[in-house]
Motif scaffolding. Structure first.
Motif, PDB file in Angstrom:
ATOM      1  N   GLN A   2      50.625  40.290  40.347  1.00 21.91           N
ATOM      2  CA  GLN A   2      51.078  41.666  40.290  1.00 21.91           C
ATOM      3  C   GLN A   2      50.503  42.465  41.442  1.00 21.91           C
ATOM      4  O   GLN A   2      49.341  42.306  41.811  1.00 21.91           O
ATOM      5  CB  GLN A   2      50.659  42.319  38.969  1.00 21.91           C
ATOM      6  CG  GLN A   2      51.284  43.683  38.724  1.00 21.91           C
ATOM      7  CD  GLN A   2      50.994  44.217  37.326  1.00 21.91           C
ATOM      8  OE1 GLN A   2      50.080  43.760  36.651  1.00 21.91           O
ATOM      9  NE2 GLN A   2      51.775  45.202  36.893  1.00 21.91           N
ATOM     10  N   GLN A   4      50.439  46.500  42.196  1.00 22.21           N
ATOM     11  CA  GLN A   4      50.745  47.785  41.576  1.00 22.21           C
ATOM     12  C   GLN A   4      50.465  48.906  42.566  1.00 22.21           C
ATOM     13  O   GLN A   4      49.311  49.246  42.815  1.00 22.21           O
ATOM     14  CB  GLN A   4      49.896  47.971  40.326  1.00 22.21           C
ATOM     15  CG  GLN A   4      50.215  49.236  39.542  1.00 22.21           C
ATOM     16  CD  GLN A   4      51.561  49.166  38.865  1.00 22.21           C
ATOM     17  OE1 GLN A   4      51.938  48.139  38.315  1.00 22.21           O
ATOM     18  NE2 GLN A   4      52.298  50.258  38.905  1.00 22.21           N
ATOM     19  N   ALA A  22      46.964  47.835  44.022  1.00 16.96           N
ATOM     20  CA  ALA A  22      46.004  46.953  43.367  1.00 16.96           C
ATOM     21  C   ALA A  22      46.653  45.610  43.076  1.00 16.96           C
ATOM     22  O   ALA A  22      47.736  45.553  42.475  1.00 16.96           O
ATOM     23  CB  ALA A  22      45.520  47.594  42.076  1.00 16.96           C
ATOM     24  N   ALA A  23      45.992  44.548  43.500  1.00 19.51           N
ATOM     25  CA  ALA A  23      46.528  43.199  43.347  1.00 19.51           C
ATOM     26  C   ALA A  23      45.797  42.440  42.247  1.00 19.51           C
ATOM     27  O   ALA A  23      44.601  42.660  42.013  1.00 19.51           O
ATOM     28  CB  ALA A  23      46.413  42.442  44.663  1.00 19.51           C
ATOM     29  N   SER A  24      46.519  41.545  41.610  1.00 19.01           N
ATOM     30  CA  SER A  24      45.914  40.681  40.595  1.00 19.01           C
ATOM     31  C   SER A  24      46.720  39.402  40.479  1.00 19.01           C
ATOM     32  O   SER A  24      47.897  39.361  40.872  1.00 19.01           O
ATOM     33  CB  SER A  24      45.859  41.396  39.241  1.00 19.01           C
ATOM     34  OG  SER A  24      47.146  41.739  38.787  1.00 19.01           O
ATOM     35  N   GLY A  25      46.084  38.358  39.993  1.00 22.90           N
ATOM     36  CA  GLY A  25      46.776  37.104  39.738  1.00 22.90           C
ATOM     37  C   GLY A  25      46.758  36.109  40.879  1.00 22.90           C
ATOM     38  O   GLY A  25      47.338  35.016  40.757  1.00 22.90           O
ATOM     39  N   THR A  27      44.312  35.046  44.812  1.00 21.87           N
ATOM     40  CA  THR A  27      43.088  35.315  45.575  1.00 21.87           C
ATOM     41  C   THR A  27      43.424  36.259  46.717  1.00 21.87           C
ATOM     42  O   THR A  27      43.783  35.845  47.821  1.00 21.87           O
ATOM     43  CB  THR A  27      42.485  34.003  46.100  1.00 21.87           C
ATOM     44  OG1 THR A  27      42.309  33.094  45.008  1.00 21.87           O
ATOM     45  CG2 THR A  27      41.132  34.277  46.747  1.00 21.87           C
ATOM     46  N   PHE A  28      43.271  37.526  46.450  1.00 22.34           N
ATOM     47  CA  PHE A  28      43.689  38.591  47.363  1.00 22.34           C
ATOM     48  C   PHE A  28      43.068  38.441  48.746  1.00 22.34           C
ATOM     49  O   PHE A  28      43.729  38.664  49.765  1.00 22.34           O
ATOM     50  CB  PHE A  28      43.292  39.930  46.742  1.00 22.34           C
ATOM     51  CG  PHE A  28      43.602  41.131  47.576  1.00 22.34           C
ATOM     52  CD1 PHE A  28      42.606  41.766  48.299  1.00 22.34           C
ATOM     53  CD2 PHE A  28      44.883  41.656  47.609  1.00 22.34           C
ATOM     54  CE1 PHE A  28      42.880  42.895  49.047  1.00 22.34           C
ATOM     55  CE2 PHE A  28      45.174  42.786  48.354  1.00 22.34           C
ATOM     56  CZ  PHE A  28      44.169  43.399  49.073  1.00 22.34           C
ATOM     57  N   LYS A  75      37.714  44.976  45.663  1.00 23.54           N
ATOM     58  CA  LYS A  75      38.535  45.642  44.646  1.00 23.54           C
ATOM     59  C   LYS A  75      39.962  45.109  44.614  1.00 23.54           C
ATOM     60  O   LYS A  75      40.790  45.613  43.847  1.00 23.54           O
ATOM     61  CB  LYS A  75      38.567  47.150  44.900  1.00 23.54           C
ATOM     62  CG  LYS A  75      37.216  47.828  44.763  1.00 23.54           C
ATOM     63  CD  LYS A  75      37.332  49.324  45.002  1.00 23.54           C
ATOM     64  CE  LYS A  75      35.981  50.016  44.829  1.00 23.54           C
ATOM     65  NZ  LYS A  75      36.077  51.480  45.053  1.00 23.54           N
ATOM     66  N   SER A  76      40.259  44.132  45.476  1.00 23.26           N
ATOM     67  CA  SER A  76      41.622  43.578  45.568  1.00 23.26           C
ATOM     68  C   SER A  76      42.652  44.690  45.736  1.00 23.26           C
ATOM     69  O   SER A  76      43.691  44.713  45.061  1.00 23.26           O
ATOM     70  CB  SER A  76      41.950  42.730  44.328  1.00 23.26           C
ATOM     71  OG  SER A  76      41.109  41.608  44.245  1.00 23.26           O
ATOM     72  N   THR A  77      42.354  45.588  46.653  1.00 21.05           N
ATOM     73  CA  THR A  77      43.202  46.758  46.846  1.00 21.05           C
ATOM     74  C   THR A  77      43.468  46.992  48.325  1.00 21.05           C
ATOM     75  O   THR A  77      42.569  46.837  49.150  1.00 21.05           O
ATOM     76  CB  THR A  77      42.555  48.004  46.220  1.00 21.05           C
ATOM     77  OG1 THR A  77      42.362  47.775  44.823  1.00 21.05           O
ATOM     78  CG2 THR A  77      43.444  49.227  46.400  1.00 21.05           C
TER      79      THR A  77
END
Length: 123
Positions: A2, A4, A22-25, A27-28, A75-77
């Motif tokens: 994702q 967002q 914002a990233a998830s799921g 390895t950013f 923060k994977s952002t």
């Protein structure tokens, strides 16, 4: 997976705005990231990209010296700082994560896409 995006809104010409994604799921920190935008009736266009560490950046000519892409891997952002906004910056802004650690201006370089956030520049 994702992405967002947030931070869009209505701003007056000459104003500033900061978009976040914002990233998830996945390895950013392994992937380059980018922002694209799509104005009404137009095709999606490249805005800016940053490599996996954020040390190498590229910008589209219309936004150079006004926009800054940055990322916080902890923060994977990814962020897009937009200054001196103009009416022609009005668009839906999309964040994207690339297949590789370094990527270019083409949408085909990017594997994951966010849902978009609307930026309207108007008085």
């Amino acid at each position: 997976v994702q992405l967002q995006a947030s931070g869009g809104g209505l701003v007056q010409p000459g104003g500033s705005l900061r978009l976040s994604c914002a990233a998830s799921g996945f390895t950013f920190s392994n992937n380059a990231v980018a922002w694209f935008r799509q104005a009404p009736g137009q095709e999606r266009e490249f805005v800016a990209t940053a490599d996996w560490r954020g040390g190498r950046t590229l910008y589209a000519d219309p936004v150079k010296d006004r926009f800054t892409i940055s990322r916080d891997n902890a923060k994977s952002t990814v962020y897009l700082h937009m200054n001196s906004l103009k009416a022609e910056d009005t668009a839906v802004y999309y964040c994207a994560a690339a297949y590789r650690a370094v990527a270019g201006r083409s949408p085909v370089d990017y594997k994951y896409w966010g849902q978009g956030t609307l930026v309207t520049v108007s008085s």
